[in-house]
Motif scaffolding. Structure first.
Motif, PDB file in Angstrom:
ATOM      1  N   PHE A 272     -47.887  -8.891   7.177  1.00 53.15           N
ATOM      2  CA  PHE A 272     -47.773  -8.426   8.555  1.00 53.15           C
ATOM      3  C   PHE A 272     -48.655  -9.251   9.486  1.00 53.15           C
ATOM      4  O   PHE A 272     -48.247  -9.625  10.583  1.00 53.15           O
ATOM      5  CB  PHE A 272     -48.184  -6.949   8.654  1.00 53.15           C
ATOM      6  CG  PHE A 272     -47.219  -5.990   8.011  1.00 53.15           C
ATOM      7  CD1 PHE A 272     -45.928  -6.374   7.689  1.00 53.15           C
ATOM      8  CD2 PHE A 272     -47.606  -4.687   7.724  1.00 53.15           C
ATOM      9  CE1 PHE A 272     -45.032  -5.493   7.094  1.00 53.15           C
ATOM     10  CE2 PHE A 272     -46.728  -3.791   7.131  1.00 53.15           C
ATOM     11  CZ  PHE A 272     -45.440  -4.199   6.815  1.00 53.15           C
ATOM     12  N   LEU A 273     -49.874  -9.521   9.040  1.00 52.62           N
ATOM     13  CA  LEU A 273     -50.851 -10.230   9.860  1.00 52.62           C
ATOM     14  C   LEU A 273     -50.419 -11.664  10.147  1.00 52.62           C
ATOM     15  O   LEU A 273     -50.721 -12.219  11.209  1.00 52.62           O
ATOM     16  CB  LEU A 273     -52.208 -10.225   9.155  1.00 52.62           C
ATOM     17  CG  LEU A 273     -53.432 -10.659   9.953  1.00 52.62           C
ATOM     18  CD1 LEU A 273     -53.614  -9.767  11.177  1.00 52.62           C
ATOM     19  CD2 LEU A 273     -54.672 -10.621   9.078  1.00 52.62           C
ATOM     20  N   ALA A 274     -49.698 -12.258   9.206  1.00 55.98           N
ATOM     21  CA  ALA A 274     -49.302 -13.659   9.356  1.00 55.98           C
ATOM     22  C   ALA A 274     -48.185 -13.844  10.380  1.00 55.98           C
ATOM     23  O   ALA A 274     -48.078 -14.923  10.986  1.00 55.98           O
ATOM     24  CB  ALA A 274     -48.857 -14.217   8.006  1.00 55.98           C
ATOM     25  N   VAL A 275     -47.363 -12.822  10.589  1.00 55.49           N
ATOM     26  CA  VAL A 275     -46.165 -12.979  11.430  1.00 55.49           C
ATOM     27  C   VAL A 275     -46.489 -13.475  12.837  1.00 55.49           C
ATOM     28  O   VAL A 275     -45.968 -14.523  13.260  1.00 55.49           O
ATOM     29  CB  VAL A 275     -45.354 -11.663  11.477  1.00 55.49           C
ATOM     30  CG1 VAL A 275     -44.240 -11.769  12.527  1.00 55.49           C
ATOM     31  CG2 VAL A 275     -44.747 -11.376  10.114  1.00 55.49           C
ATOM     32  N   PRO A 276     -47.324 -12.780  13.631  1.00 55.42           N
ATOM     33  CA  PRO A 276     -47.579 -13.297  14.987  1.00 55.42           C
ATOM     34  C   PRO A 276     -48.322 -14.623  14.992  1.00 55.42           C
ATOM     35  O   PRO A 276     -48.047 -15.490  15.841  1.00 55.42           O
ATOM     36  CB  PRO A 276     -48.433 -12.183  15.634  1.00 55.42           C
ATOM     37  CG  PRO A 276     -49.024 -11.428  14.486  1.00 55.42           C
ATOM     38  CD  PRO A 276     -48.017 -11.497  13.388  1.00 55.42           C
ATOM     39  N   ALA A 277     -49.249 -14.823  14.053  1.00 64.24           N
ATOM     40  CA  ALA A 277     -50.021 -16.065  14.016  1.00 64.24           C
ATOM     41  C   ALA A 277     -49.129 -17.261  13.708  1.00 64.24           C
ATOM     42  O   ALA A 277     -49.206 -18.303  14.376  1.00 64.24           O
ATOM     43  CB  ALA A 277     -51.131 -15.955  12.969  1.00 64.24           C
ATOM     44  N   VAL A 278     -48.276 -17.115  12.701  1.00 67.14           N
ATOM     45  CA  VAL A 278     -47.417 -18.235  12.293  1.00 67.14           C
ATOM     46  C   VAL A 278     -46.326 -18.501  13.322  1.00 67.14           C
ATOM     47  O   VAL A 278     -46.044 -19.662  13.651  1.00 67.14           O
ATOM     48  CB  VAL A 278     -46.801 -17.967  10.908  1.00 67.14           C
ATOM     49  CG1 VAL A 278     -45.793 -19.049  10.557  1.00 67.14           C
ATOM     50  CG2 VAL A 278     -47.895 -17.910   9.854  1.00 67.14           C
ATOM     51  N   PHE A 279     -45.707 -17.447  13.845  1.00 72.40           N
ATOM     52  CA  PHE A 279     -44.695 -17.651  14.879  1.00 72.40           C
ATOM     53  C   PHE A 279     -45.314 -18.305  16.113  1.00 72.40           C
ATOM     54  O   PHE A 279     -44.720 -19.207  16.707  1.00 72.40           O
ATOM     55  CB  PHE A 279     -44.050 -16.316  15.272  1.00 72.40           C
ATOM     56  CG  PHE A 279     -42.866 -15.954  14.425  1.00 72.40           C
ATOM     57  CD1 PHE A 279     -41.804 -16.824  14.275  1.00 72.40           C
ATOM     58  CD2 PHE A 279     -42.807 -14.733  13.786  1.00 72.40           C
ATOM     59  CE1 PHE A 279     -40.710 -16.500  13.490  1.00 72.40           C
ATOM     60  CE2 PHE A 279     -41.722 -14.392  12.996  1.00 72.40           C
ATOM     61  CZ  PHE A 279     -40.669 -15.279  12.845  1.00 72.40           C
ATOM     62  N   GLY A 280     -46.513 -17.857  16.476  1.00 70.49           N
ATOM     63  CA  GLY A 280     -47.187 -18.443  17.632  1.00 70.49           C
ATOM     64  C   GLY A 280     -47.465 -19.921  17.433  1.00 70.49           C
ATOM     65  O   GLY A 280     -47.190 -20.746  18.313  1.00 70.49           O
TER      66      GLY A 280
END
Length: 277
Positions: free
Chosen positions: A193-201
């Motif tokens: 879950f934590l990786a989703v916004p960071a990686v997409f960003g």
């Protein structure tokens, strides 16, 4: 040839992104065997990671859409702010802040010095050992429902280390989760879950940069898009396999693999068989 390389790198990205062995390190190492021994680069890595994060969104679709929906409903009063899904939404936001700040501050290091294979080899070994200790000694008293904001921030700080090839995003966050006493599946799921916004960003940012500076993407747009799609398909299968694995077994095989790979890299570098940058 670029298309074949793209397929291979995409499959490698999808296979290693969610395992605690560092996908960026494997893409960096794979560059040693490409024509001209070229590093695929941070831009290519960030863009192909969009494919693997799409795999996370699809695999956890019900969870993610429920969390997002309830997080927004809190502002209209339709969902109580004490709801676990509302809390998880805030946890992801809080945990993402550190890597956003670090990504902006350390852009030059991420693209250059931190991609040295000396660093990659060293952190593969060091963080492999730390993961092994945390997994072996970590208690199993916390689940996603018992996650605190303090723990969310600490795991978010651990994610910052993934900017260094060899650390591993899932490896760093899962290690912190196990250190704090989270069950393996809970630690892994929060890491996803934590990786989703960071990686997409990061992926969207690098995509915009690549549009204005096409040479930064290395293989070109066509092969990079193909690599991203391959990473998506492979990634879905790997997520399912990993969640099944850690519900019954430990991270020990990944620890051993990291140490062996890191040691082999150090030997190759010391013997002059490969160059660090």
């Amino acid at each position: 040839m670029d298309w074949l390389i793209a397929i291979v790198l995409g499959a490698l990205q999808g296979a290693t992104e969610f395992l605690p062995i560092s996908s960026s390190a494997h893409l960096r190492i794979a560059g040693l065997f490409l024509p001209g021994a070229e590093d695929p680069g941070a831009t290519f890595t960030a863009i192909t990671q969009i494919g693997t994060e799409l795999a996370v969104v699809i695999f956890f679709w019900k969870d993610i859409t429920r969390i997002i929906g309830k997080w927004f409903q809190q502002f209209s009063g339709r969902t109580d702010r004490s709801d676990p899904d509302v809390k998880m939404g805030w946890l992801v936001i809080i945990g993402t802040i550190p890597i956003v700040i670090a990504g902006v501050l350390f852009q030059d290091l991420i693209r250059d010095q931190w991609r040295s294979l000396w660093i990659t080899a060293t952190v593969l070994i060091v963080f492999g050992i730390i993961l092994g200790i945390a997994d072996m000694l970590g208690r199993r008293v916390h689940t996603l429902e018992t996650t605190t904001y303090r723990h969310g921030l600490l795991i978010g700080l651990a994610q910052v280390l993934s900017l260094i090839p060899g650390v591993s995003r899932s490896g760093a966050t899962v290690t912190m989760g196990r250190t704090l006493g989270y069950e393996r599946p809970a630690a892994a799921k929060y890491a996803f879950f934590l990786a989703v916004p960071a990686v997409f960003g990061a992926g969207i940012y690098e995509t915009i940069q690549a549009v204005s500076e096409p040479t930064s993407i290395g293989l070109g747009w066509g092969p990079t898009i193909v690599a991203t799609l391959v990473a998506f398909v492979v990634g879905i299968g790997v997520i399912k396999w990993l969640m099944d694995w850690i519900s019954r077994r430990s991270f020990l095989p990944f620890v051993v693999y990291r140490i062996v790979l890191g040691t082999a890299l150090l030997i190759a570098l010391g013997a002059g068989w490969i160059e660090a940058l």
